[in-house]
Motif scaffolding. Structure first.
Motif, PDB file in Angstrom:
ATOM      1  N   LEU A  78       0.807  -1.222   0.000  1.00 44.82           N
ATOM      2  CA  LEU A  78       0.000   0.000   0.000  1.00 44.82           C
ATOM      3  C   LEU A  78       0.839   1.269   0.000  1.00 44.82           C
ATOM      4  N   TYR A  79       1.904   1.316   0.803  1.00 47.77           N
ATOM      5  CA  TYR A  79       2.612   2.583   0.913  1.00 47.77           C
ATOM      6  C   TYR A  79       3.501   2.870  -0.287  1.00 47.77           C
ATOM      7  N   VAL A  82       1.410   4.594  -3.029  1.00 51.71           N
ATOM      8  CA  VAL A  82       0.885   5.889  -2.582  1.00 51.71           C
ATOM      9  C   VAL A  82       2.001   6.917  -2.425  1.00 51.71           C
ATOM     10  N   LYS A  86       3.133   7.963  -6.322  1.00 55.29           N
ATOM     11  CA  LYS A  86       2.104   9.004  -6.400  1.00 55.29           C
ATOM     12  C   LYS A  86       0.758   8.489  -6.900  1.00 55.29           C
ATOM     13  N   LYS A  88      -3.042   7.768  -6.379  1.00 53.98           N
ATOM     14  CA  LYS A  88      -4.059   8.429  -5.567  1.00 53.98           C
ATOM     15  C   LYS A  88      -5.155   7.430  -5.206  1.00 53.98           C
ATOM     16  N   PHE A  89      -5.492   7.373  -3.925  1.00 51.41           N
ATOM     17  CA  PHE A  89      -6.584   6.531  -3.455  1.00 51.41           C
ATOM     18  C   PHE A  89      -7.822   7.393  -3.280  1.00 51.41           C
ATOM     19  N   THR A  93     -11.279   3.197  -2.240  1.00 50.46           N
ATOM     20  CA  THR A  93     -10.030   2.467  -2.075  1.00 50.46           C
ATOM     21  C   THR A  93      -9.677   2.353  -0.601  1.00 50.46           C
ATOM     22  N   TRP A  94      -9.850   3.434   0.152  1.00 52.85           N
ATOM     23  CA  TRP A  94      -9.560   3.391   1.590  1.00 52.85           C
ATOM     24  C   TRP A  94     -10.509   2.446   2.316  1.00 52.85           C
TER      25      TRP A  94
END
Length: 115
Positions: A78-79, A82, A86, A88-89, A93-94
């Motif tokens: 995940l990180y 993001v 770059k 975008k969620f 998505t969250w």
């Protein structure tokens, strides 16, 4: 957790972060060494997993390592997109991320029967 297991999890975090990153980096992804580097990182991560299993001496300890390992891999997956790529969620998505984390907890904590 003992210091060896923590060191293994930190090493898995680093190797799996690199493993994930090479998939998002266009220059690395198109490199002739992409497959070789990816395989080396995946093998390193799996060897660390096996080393952790060898260190532990009870099913309960292995269970907690398994949960920590899964969470580490999920965080890396995940990180990296993001922060480093770059990506975008959106709000859906969250919600999905929360469901994945919740699912890991449910599977690991409620999916086991006591024998």
């Amino acid at each position: 957790m003992n210091s060896k297991i923590i060191a293994i999890l930190l090493s898995v975090f680093v190797t799996y972060s690199l493993y994930t990153y090479i998939g998002y980096h266009e220059g690395l992804r198109n490199s002739k060494y992409f497959i070789l580097v990816g395989l080396a990182l995946a093998l390193t991560s799996n060897l660390l997993w096996l080393l952790g299993l060898r260190i532990l001496n009870s099913s309960q300890s292995i269970f907690w390592l398994s949960l920590a390992f899964d969470i580490t891999i999920t965080v890396c997956s995940l990180y990296i997109p993001v922060i480093l790529s770059k990506v975008k969620f959106n709000s859906f998505t969250w919600v999905g991320v929360a469901l994945v984390v919740t699912g890991l907890m449910v599977i690991k904590n409620l999916g086991m029967s006591q024998e």
